[in-house]
Design a protein around this motif. Structure first.
Motif, PDB file in Angstrom:
ATOM      1  N   ARG A 262     -71.243 -19.008 -19.019  1.00  0.00           N
ATOM      2  CA  ARG A 262     -70.790 -17.768 -18.354  1.00  0.00           C
ATOM      3  C   ARG A 262     -71.293 -17.666 -16.915  1.00  0.00           C
ATOM      4  NH1 ARG A 262     -73.281 -13.971 -22.339  1.00  0.00           N
ATOM      5  NH2 ARG A 262     -72.793 -12.340 -20.858  1.00  0.00           N
ATOM      6  N   ILE A 263     -72.447 -18.284 -16.636  1.00  0.00           N
ATOM      7  CA  ILE A 263     -72.953 -18.271 -15.255  1.00  0.00           C
ATOM      8  C   ILE A 263     -71.996 -19.077 -14.368  1.00  0.00           C
ATOM      9  CG2 ILE A 263     -74.831 -19.060 -13.748  1.00  0.00           C
ATOM     10  CD1 ILE A 263     -76.770 -18.474 -16.105  1.00  0.00           C
ATOM     11  N   VAL A 264     -71.559 -20.210 -14.860  1.00  0.00           N
ATOM     12  CA  VAL A 264     -70.630 -21.053 -14.088  1.00  0.00           C
ATOM     13  C   VAL A 264     -69.288 -20.329 -13.936  1.00  0.00           C
ATOM     14  CG1 VAL A 264     -69.430 -23.285 -14.032  1.00  0.00           C
ATOM     15  CG2 VAL A 264     -71.793 -23.161 -14.848  1.00  0.00           C
ATOM     16  N   GLN A 265     -68.832 -19.690 -15.017  1.00  0.00           N
ATOM     17  CA  GLN A 265     -67.547 -18.957 -14.948  1.00  0.00           C
ATOM     18  C   GLN A 265     -67.621 -17.813 -13.928  1.00  0.00           C
ATOM     19  OE1 GLN A 265     -67.304 -18.069 -19.115  1.00  0.00           O
ATOM     20  NE2 GLN A 265     -66.028 -19.851 -19.574  1.00  0.00           N
ATOM     21  N   ALA A 266     -68.763 -17.119 -13.921  1.00  0.00           N
ATOM     22  CA  ALA A 266     -68.916 -16.004 -12.971  1.00  0.00           C
ATOM     23  C   ALA A 266     -68.919 -16.531 -11.541  1.00  0.00           C
ATOM     24  CB  ALA A 266     -70.203 -15.250 -13.274  1.00  0.00           C
ATOM     25  N   ALA A 267     -69.597 -17.659 -11.326  1.00  0.00           N
ATOM     26  CA  ALA A 267     -69.643 -18.244  -9.981  1.00  0.00           C
ATOM     27  C   ALA A 267     -68.251 -18.718  -9.564  1.00  0.00           C
ATOM     28  CB  ALA A 267     -70.638 -19.398  -9.949  1.00  0.00           C
ATOM     29  N   ALA A 268     -67.525 -19.311 -10.512  1.00  0.00           N
ATOM     30  CA  ALA A 268     -66.165 -19.791 -10.217  1.00  0.00           C
ATOM     31  C   ALA A 268     -65.287 -18.607  -9.814  1.00  0.00           C
ATOM     32  CB  ALA A 268     -65.587 -20.501 -11.437  1.00  0.00           C
ATOM     33  N   LYS A 269     -65.427 -17.513 -10.529  1.00  0.00           N
ATOM     34  CA  LYS A 269     -64.610 -16.325 -10.261  1.00  0.00           C
ATOM     35  C   LYS A 269     -64.923 -15.758  -8.879  1.00  0.00           C
ATOM     36  CE  LYS A 269     -63.232 -12.116 -12.578  1.00  0.00           C
ATOM     37  NZ  LYS A 269     -63.702 -11.080 -13.467  1.00  0.00           N
ATOM     38  N   ARG A 270     -66.236 -15.637  -8.589  1.00  0.00           N
ATOM     39  CA  ARG A 270     -66.643 -15.114  -7.278  1.00  0.00           C
ATOM     40  C   ARG A 270     -66.092 -15.959  -6.142  1.00  0.00           C
ATOM     41  NH1 ARG A 270     -72.686 -13.146  -6.152  1.00  0.00           N
ATOM     42  NH2 ARG A 270     -72.797 -11.404  -7.581  1.00  0.00           N
TER      43      ARG A 270
END
Ligand code: UT7
Length: 337
Positions: free
Chosen positions: A269-277
């Protein structure tokens, strides 16, 4: 003069433990672990395996890739061995790097460890690259290795489901390729950062000189990881995107020039959040957390080795590493393959 990665390697201990197996001894379940972290299984070192044992196997894998059938001879060409780890075989010293130097017979190499937790490989790569860029040193072995399962609190379901054991390695060399201008190669940028004010959010409380075990003390719990998961999560998402942006800015490029990001993987989820940002597709990241969980300093070199061995990575491709972890530390490297 460029500092290039010539070969990579990895080692995962044999024993694979699924979420379902873990759920037999810890109050958890596969659905929670997968939905909150993306983790499906992890590997455990055996009781007689310490960090240097995993690191040695990864080093041999990298040396074999470099010089098939001639790993022992290749070890003699090493000028430097740097091991990133937070779980040394021994308290303080000897370093894991010295143990590896001995086992490889790398008699020409200086050896030391880097302590930057999950960001360790990013730091070690930059330290080794810097040391190769002057003086007589030409070739370095850089390893990220950790056995977190031996310092895990198995009664804390908030942390114990997150970790696994592994080691990854890379061999760096100072080559005649250009490090500047068109056609440049190797490690072209590194950003190393720390936020020591967050030191208490992720730590091993006992056993160090701040709070040593005392003679005659009855120990209820061996040294183990304490983590304020929420605080580290918030830090990680910002650290992640800040590093990606700074690497791009320093190089003066946009993300479309980067073929793949090799991230530290503590939680999908940390990677997904960074990807989204960043407005990026998740395909931009090479992910293997489902198989291995968070292997701390080993995560990035293991992923780098897996990605390099897919055959997708071609000479001249730009890749980015991004890490964060205890310290708190964070950082990344930009590498032209
Ligand atoms: O590489 C080092 C850096 N480390 C990290 O980057 C880790 C960063 N942090 C995280 O990834 C997340 O904070 C965690 C995965 C550690 C925790 O995820 P979360 O979504 O923040 O969960 P939480 O701690 O807020 O817990 C939510 C609920 C709680 O239950 P209640 O109080 O809502 O009833 C926990 O007791 O989930 C419960 N819970 C679990 N349930 C089943 C916590 N761990 C588990 C578990 N299985 N393993």
């Amino acid at each position: 003069m460029a500092i290039e990665i010539l070969a990579t390697g990895r080692y995962l201990p044999e024993r694979r433990v699924t979420n379902d197996e873990l759920a037999k001894t810890v109050e958890t379940n596969d659905e929670w672990i997968r939905s909150h972290t993306g983790i499906g299984s992890r590997h455990f070192a055996s009781p007689d395996q310490a960090t240097s044992d995993l690191a040695y196997e990864a080093a041999m894998d990298a040396l074999e890739s470099l010089a098939p059938g001639k790993a022992a001879e290749a070890a003699l060409t090493l000028d430097l061995i740097v091991v990133a780890t937070g779980t040394s075989d021994y308290y303080g010293f000897p370093s894991v790097a010295c143990l590896i130097q001995d086992r490889l017979g790398a008699v020409n190499a200086g050896a030391f460890d880097v302590a930057a937790a999950c960001t360790g490989f990013v730091y070690a790569l930059d330290a080794a690259a810097g040391m190769l860029s002057f003086g007589r040193r030409k070739r370095a072995l850089v390893i990220g290795a950790d056995v977190l399962t031996k310092i895990t609190n198995w009664e804390d379901r908030g942390t114990c489901v997150l970790f696994g054991d592994a080691a990854g390695a890379a061999i760096l060399e100072r080559t005649d390729a250009p490090a500047e201008g068109p056609g440049k190669r190797g490690i072209i940028q590194s950003v190393l950062k720390a936020q020591g004010s967050g030191a208490q959010e992720l730590k091993c409380e006992r056993g160090g000189t701040r709070n040593p075990y005392k003679d005659g003390e009855t120990i209820e719990k061996a040294t183990h990881i304490y983590m304020n998961g929420r605080a580290v999560y918030t830090f990680a998402v910002k650290a992640f995107t800040d590093i990606m942006q700074e690497l791009l800015d320093r190089e003066g490029i946009t993300m479309d020039r980067v073929k793949k990001i090799i991230p530290h993987q503590a939680n999908e989820r940390i990677v997904q959040a960074a990807a989204k940002r960043f407005g990026l597709s998740e395909d931009k990241f090479f992910m293997n957390i489902e198989k291995y969980a968070n292997t701390s300093a080993a995560t990035i070199p293991v992923a780098l080795d897996e990605y390099a061995k897919t055959g997708e990575l071609k000479k001249g491709d730009i890749i980015m590493t991004v890490g964060f972890g205890g310290g708190l530390t964070y950082g990344g490297n930009l590498i032209v393959w």
